[in-house]
Design a protein around this motif. Structure first.
Motif, PDB file in Angstrom:
ATOM      1  N   ARG A 250     -38.947  87.625  61.860  1.00  0.00           N
ATOM      2  CA  ARG A 250     -37.645  88.268  61.730  1.00  0.00           C
ATOM      3  C   ARG A 250     -37.635  89.324  60.630  1.00  0.00           C
ATOM      4  O   ARG A 250     -36.751  90.170  60.582  1.00  0.00           O
ATOM      5  CB  ARG A 250     -36.548  87.230  61.479  1.00  0.00           C
ATOM      6  N   GLN A 251     -38.640  89.274  59.712  1.00  0.00           N
ATOM      7  CA  GLN A 251     -38.767  90.309  58.694  1.00  0.00           C
ATOM      8  C   GLN A 251     -39.674  91.442  59.162  1.00  0.00           C
ATOM      9  O   GLN A 251     -39.551  92.568  58.689  1.00  0.00           O
ATOM     10  CB  GLN A 251     -39.307  89.704  57.398  1.00  0.00           C
ATOM     11  N   LEU A 252     -40.596  91.145  60.082  1.00  0.00           N
ATOM     12  CA  LEU A 252     -41.481  92.182  60.604  1.00  0.00           C
ATOM     13  C   LEU A 252     -40.694  93.217  61.415  1.00  0.00           C
ATOM     14  O   LEU A 252     -41.004  94.413  61.382  1.00  0.00           O
ATOM     15  CB  LEU A 252     -42.569  91.563  61.476  1.00  0.00           C
ATOM     16  N   ILE A 253     -39.666  92.755  62.136  1.00  0.00           N
ATOM     17  CA  ILE A 253     -38.906  93.672  62.991  1.00  0.00           C
ATOM     18  C   ILE A 253     -38.234  94.782  62.188  1.00  0.00           C
ATOM     19  O   ILE A 253     -38.370  95.974  62.522  1.00  0.00           O
ATOM     20  CB  ILE A 253     -37.883  92.888  63.840  1.00  0.00           C
ATOM     21  N   PRO A 254     -37.494  94.480  61.096  1.00  0.00           N
ATOM     22  CA  PRO A 254     -36.859  95.568  60.338  1.00  0.00           C
ATOM     23  C   PRO A 254     -37.844  96.499  59.633  1.00  0.00           C
ATOM     24  O   PRO A 254     -37.446  97.585  59.204  1.00  0.00           O
ATOM     25  CB  PRO A 254     -36.002  94.823  59.299  1.00  0.00           C
ATOM     26  N   LEU A 255     -39.106  96.089  59.501  1.00  0.00           N
ATOM     27  CA  LEU A 255     -40.072  96.970  58.850  1.00  0.00           C
ATOM     28  C   LEU A 255     -40.203  98.314  59.563  1.00  0.00           C
ATOM     29  O   LEU A 255     -40.556  99.319  58.958  1.00  0.00           O
ATOM     30  CB  LEU A 255     -41.446  96.294  58.790  1.00  0.00           C
ATOM     31  N   GLY A 256     -39.901  98.325  60.850  1.00  0.00           N
ATOM     32  CA  GLY A 256     -40.035  99.560  61.608  1.00  0.00           C
ATOM     33  C   GLY A 256     -38.879 100.528  61.436  1.00  0.00           C
ATOM     34  O   GLY A 256     -38.963 101.679  61.907  1.00  0.00           O
ATOM     35  N   VAL A 257     -37.817 100.110  60.763  1.00  0.00           N
ATOM     36  CA  VAL A 257     -36.618 100.946  60.689  1.00  0.00           C
ATOM     37  C   VAL A 257     -36.878 102.256  59.946  1.00  0.00           C
ATOM     38  O   VAL A 257     -36.510 103.335  60.422  1.00  0.00           O
ATOM     39  CB  VAL A 257     -35.457 100.171  60.037  1.00  0.00           C
ATOM     40  N   ALA A 258     -37.479 102.184  58.770  1.00  0.00           N
ATOM     41  CA  ALA A 258     -37.740 103.418  58.013  1.00  0.00           C
ATOM     42  C   ALA A 258     -38.674 104.353  58.780  1.00  0.00           C
ATOM     43  O   ALA A 258     -38.393 105.564  58.879  1.00  0.00           O
ATOM     44  CB  ALA A 258     -38.300 103.087  56.631  1.00  0.00           C
ATOM     45  N   PRO A 259     -39.776 103.859  59.355  1.00  0.00           N
ATOM     46  CA  PRO A 259     -40.641 104.759  60.125  1.00  0.00           C
ATOM     47  C   PRO A 259     -39.947 105.411  61.320  1.00  0.00           C
ATOM     48  O   PRO A 259     -40.129 106.606  61.558  1.00  0.00           O
ATOM     49  CB  PRO A 259     -41.785 103.846  60.570  1.00  0.00           C
ATOM     50  N   VAL A 260     -39.136 104.638  62.090  1.00  0.00           N
ATOM     51  CA  VAL A 260     -38.503 105.250  63.260  1.00  0.00           C
ATOM     52  C   VAL A 260     -37.406 106.231  62.838  1.00  0.00           C
ATOM     53  O   VAL A 260     -37.142 107.217  63.534  1.00  0.00           O
ATOM     54  CB  VAL A 260     -37.925 104.190  64.230  1.00  0.00           C
ATOM     55  N   THR A 261     -36.782 105.992  61.677  1.00  0.00           N
ATOM     56  CA  THR A 261     -35.779 106.931  61.181  1.00  0.00           C
ATOM     57  C   THR A 261     -36.431 108.249  60.789  1.00  0.00           C
ATOM     58  O   THR A 261     -35.940 109.336  61.130  1.00  0.00           O
ATOM     59  CB  THR A 261     -35.045 106.334  59.967  1.00  0.00           C
ATOM     60  N   LEU A 262     -37.545 108.155  60.075  1.00  0.00           N
ATOM     61  CA  LEU A 262     -38.277 109.372  59.727  1.00  0.00           C
ATOM     62  C   LEU A 262     -38.842 110.048  60.973  1.00  0.00           C
ATOM     63  O   LEU A 262     -38.854 111.283  61.082  1.00  0.00           O
ATOM     64  CB  LEU A 262     -39.405 109.044  58.740  1.00  0.00           C
ATOM     65  N   PHE A 312     -32.443  99.794  56.614  1.00  0.00           N
ATOM     66  CA  PHE A 312     -33.223 100.965  56.203  1.00  0.00           C
ATOM     67  C   PHE A 312     -33.717 100.811  54.763  1.00  0.00           C
ATOM     68  O   PHE A 312     -34.878 101.111  54.463  1.00  0.00           O
ATOM     69  CB  PHE A 312     -32.395 102.240  56.332  1.00  0.00           C
ATOM     70  N   ALA A 313     -32.834 100.357  53.861  1.00  0.00           N
ATOM     71  CA  ALA A 313     -33.229 100.216  52.456  1.00  0.00           C
ATOM     72  C   ALA A 313     -34.345  99.194  52.304  1.00  0.00           C
ATOM     73  O   ALA A 313     -35.301  99.425  51.549  1.00  0.00           O
ATOM     74  CB  ALA A 313     -32.013  99.815  51.614  1.00  0.00           C
ATOM     75  N   TRP A 314     -34.232  98.064  53.001  1.00  0.00           N
ATOM     76  CA  TRP A 314     -35.258  97.021  52.911  1.00  0.00           C
ATOM     77  C   TRP A 314     -36.601  97.548  53.407  1.00  0.00           C
ATOM     78  O   TRP A 314     -37.638  97.367  52.766  1.00  0.00           O
ATOM     79  CB  TRP A 314     -34.821  95.809  53.728  1.00  0.00           C
ATOM     80  N   SER A 315     -36.572  98.226  54.560  1.00  0.00           N
ATOM     81  CA  SER A 315     -37.798  98.782  55.129  1.00  0.00           C
ATOM     82  C   SER A 315     -38.392  99.850  54.218  1.00  0.00           C
ATOM     83  O   SER A 315     -39.609  99.863  53.951  1.00  0.00           O
ATOM     84  CB  SER A 315     -37.498  99.369  56.508  1.00  0.00           C
ATOM     85  N   ALA A 316     -37.547 100.746  53.701  1.00  0.00           N
ATOM     86  CA  ALA A 316     -38.031 101.812  52.819  1.00  0.00           C
ATOM     87  C   ALA A 316     -38.623 101.229  51.541  1.00  0.00           C
ATOM     88  O   ALA A 316     -39.657 101.702  51.046  1.00  0.00           O
ATOM     89  CB  ALA A 316     -36.892 102.772  52.494  1.00  0.00           C
ATOM     90  N   GLY A 317     -37.965 100.204  50.985  1.00  0.00           N
ATOM     91  CA  GLY A 317     -38.483  99.581  49.773  1.00  0.00           C
ATOM     92  C   GLY A 317     -39.826  98.917  50.010  1.00  0.00           C
ATOM     93  O   GLY A 317     -40.731  99.002  49.163  1.00  0.00           O
ATOM     94  N   PHE A 318     -39.960  98.246  51.147  1.00  0.00           N
ATOM     95  CA  PHE A 318     -41.224  97.596  51.471  1.00  0.00           C
ATOM     96  C   PHE A 318     -42.358  98.616  51.541  1.00  0.00           C
ATOM     97  O   PHE A 318     -43.409  98.448  50.911  1.00  0.00           O
ATOM     98  CB  PHE A 318     -41.106  96.852  52.803  1.00  0.00           C
TER      99      PHE A 318
END
Length: 340
Positions: A250-262, A312-318
């Motif tokens: 469930r944490q791996l899924i949000p990791l993609g948010v920052a990359p797909v936003t960029l 987005f913030a969590w993904s970007a921070g990671f």
């Protein structure tokens, strides 16, 4: 209250604190019954407050010798708890960690002690109920209490009591805490999950109780909410880098948010680049609408915005933490981290 050996079980209550003048007196007052019933002392470990917190605590401490003010030069919460245990933990069996910016039932500490003694657990963790006051805060609370914001985390969803590998930190046996080295003071966020990882790997047991819980008040505007979750993302990445451990699914899924936003910026070259971003936004907005219908509240559409800020913030921070550590040796993934 007696421990398993029939002796009085003494408790150290630690409140890490920084600029909490609006809350600190109420929090201390709410814990008053534990001072006598648990033969406890309360240590407010202050990280250099400048808003009047220190005079408030000093006044209360002057009236009650069981309440102490401790300077925390390193300012962060992990250092605050470690310092309090080092100074005042030698004659106590249990440590209870209290957040200055939360609300607790009057019997919170007593219930934690009972649960520890009955279960024999080395750590007792609790669930969190997020509550908002202003419009944005209510929306953020709605998001954080839902799967959209917490991914189904069991300590956020009111699960029944159970053995676990992580939860919101409440009580620990000081002997177990010391045996694994206490909190890692390199962590400004996620120090609780990192410590739980070491506790579980050392063979200690963590019990999540549903007999008590704490109330948490989220950030009241976008910027502090972003900073908070950016820090959480960096902390989770530090756990990954330190322990060579993958985040949970469930944490791996949000990791993609920052990359797909960029990646959506490449839509000027090929419109298809915006599809993953559009799917994420659409899913959040749709969930927000569904929440509005389910909860019958006007805050739900804004809850989708809060959730997107957190994702987005969590993904970007990671990824920021991972990229800043790119010069380190390659990681060998061994096992999963405890999930939040």
């Amino acid at each position: 209250m007696m421990n398993e050996r029939g002796r009085p079980a003494r408790c150290l209550i630690v409140i890490p604190c920084l600029n909490e003048a609006a809350h600190i007196e109420g929090v201390i007052d709410n814990l008053g019954s534990a001072l006598d019933e648990l033969d406890a002392r309360i240590v407010v470990a202050d990280g250099g407050s400048t808003d009047g917190t220190r005079p408030i605590v000093a006044r209360i401490a002057a009236e009650n010798p069981k309440i102490l003010l401790l300077d925390n030069p390193k300012r962060i919460q992990s250092a605050a708890v470690n310092l309090a245990v080092a100074h005042y933990g030698n004659d106590c069996e249990f440590l209870i960690r209290i957040d200055a910016h939360g609300d607790y039932p009057p019997d919170y500490c007593q219930t934690l002690m009972e649960e520890a003694l009955v279960s024999g657990a080395d750590s007792v963790v609790v669930g969190m109920q997020t509550v908002g006051i202003g419009f944005f805060q209510k929306a953020t609370a709605l998001a954080q209490n839902s799967k959209l914001g917490n991914g189904g985390s069991r300590h956020r969803s009111g699960a029944a009591s159970h053995w676990t590998n992580h939860g919101h930190h409440a009580l620990m046996r000081i002997a177990s805490f010391r045996q694994v080295g206490g909190y890692d003071e390199n962590f400004q966020h996620n120090e609780d999950a990192e410590l739980d990882y070491r506790l579980v790997n050392a063979g200690f047991r963590i019990w999540m109780t549903n007999k008590t819980k704490m109330v948490y008040y989220p950030r009241s505007s976008v910027r502090p909410l972003f900073r908070q979750y950016f820090g959480y993302g960096r902390g989770r990445a530090r756990n990954f880098l330190k322990h060579r451990a993958l985040p949970s699914l469930r944490q791996l899924i949000p990791l993609g948010v920052a990359p797909v936003t960029l990646g959506a910026f490449f839509a000027i070259i090929n419109w298809a680049a915006a599809i993953p971003f559009a799917i994420w936004v659409g899913a959040c907005v749709s969930y927000g609408v569904w929440l509005g219908v389910k909860e019958r509240t006007a805050h739900a559409p804004l809850a989708a915005v809060s959730a997107m800020v957190m994702h987005f913030a969590w993904s970007a921070g990671f990824w920021r933490e991972v990229m800043s550590s790119a010069s380190r040796p390659p990681l060998k993934v061994a096992r999963r981290e405890p999930s939040l």
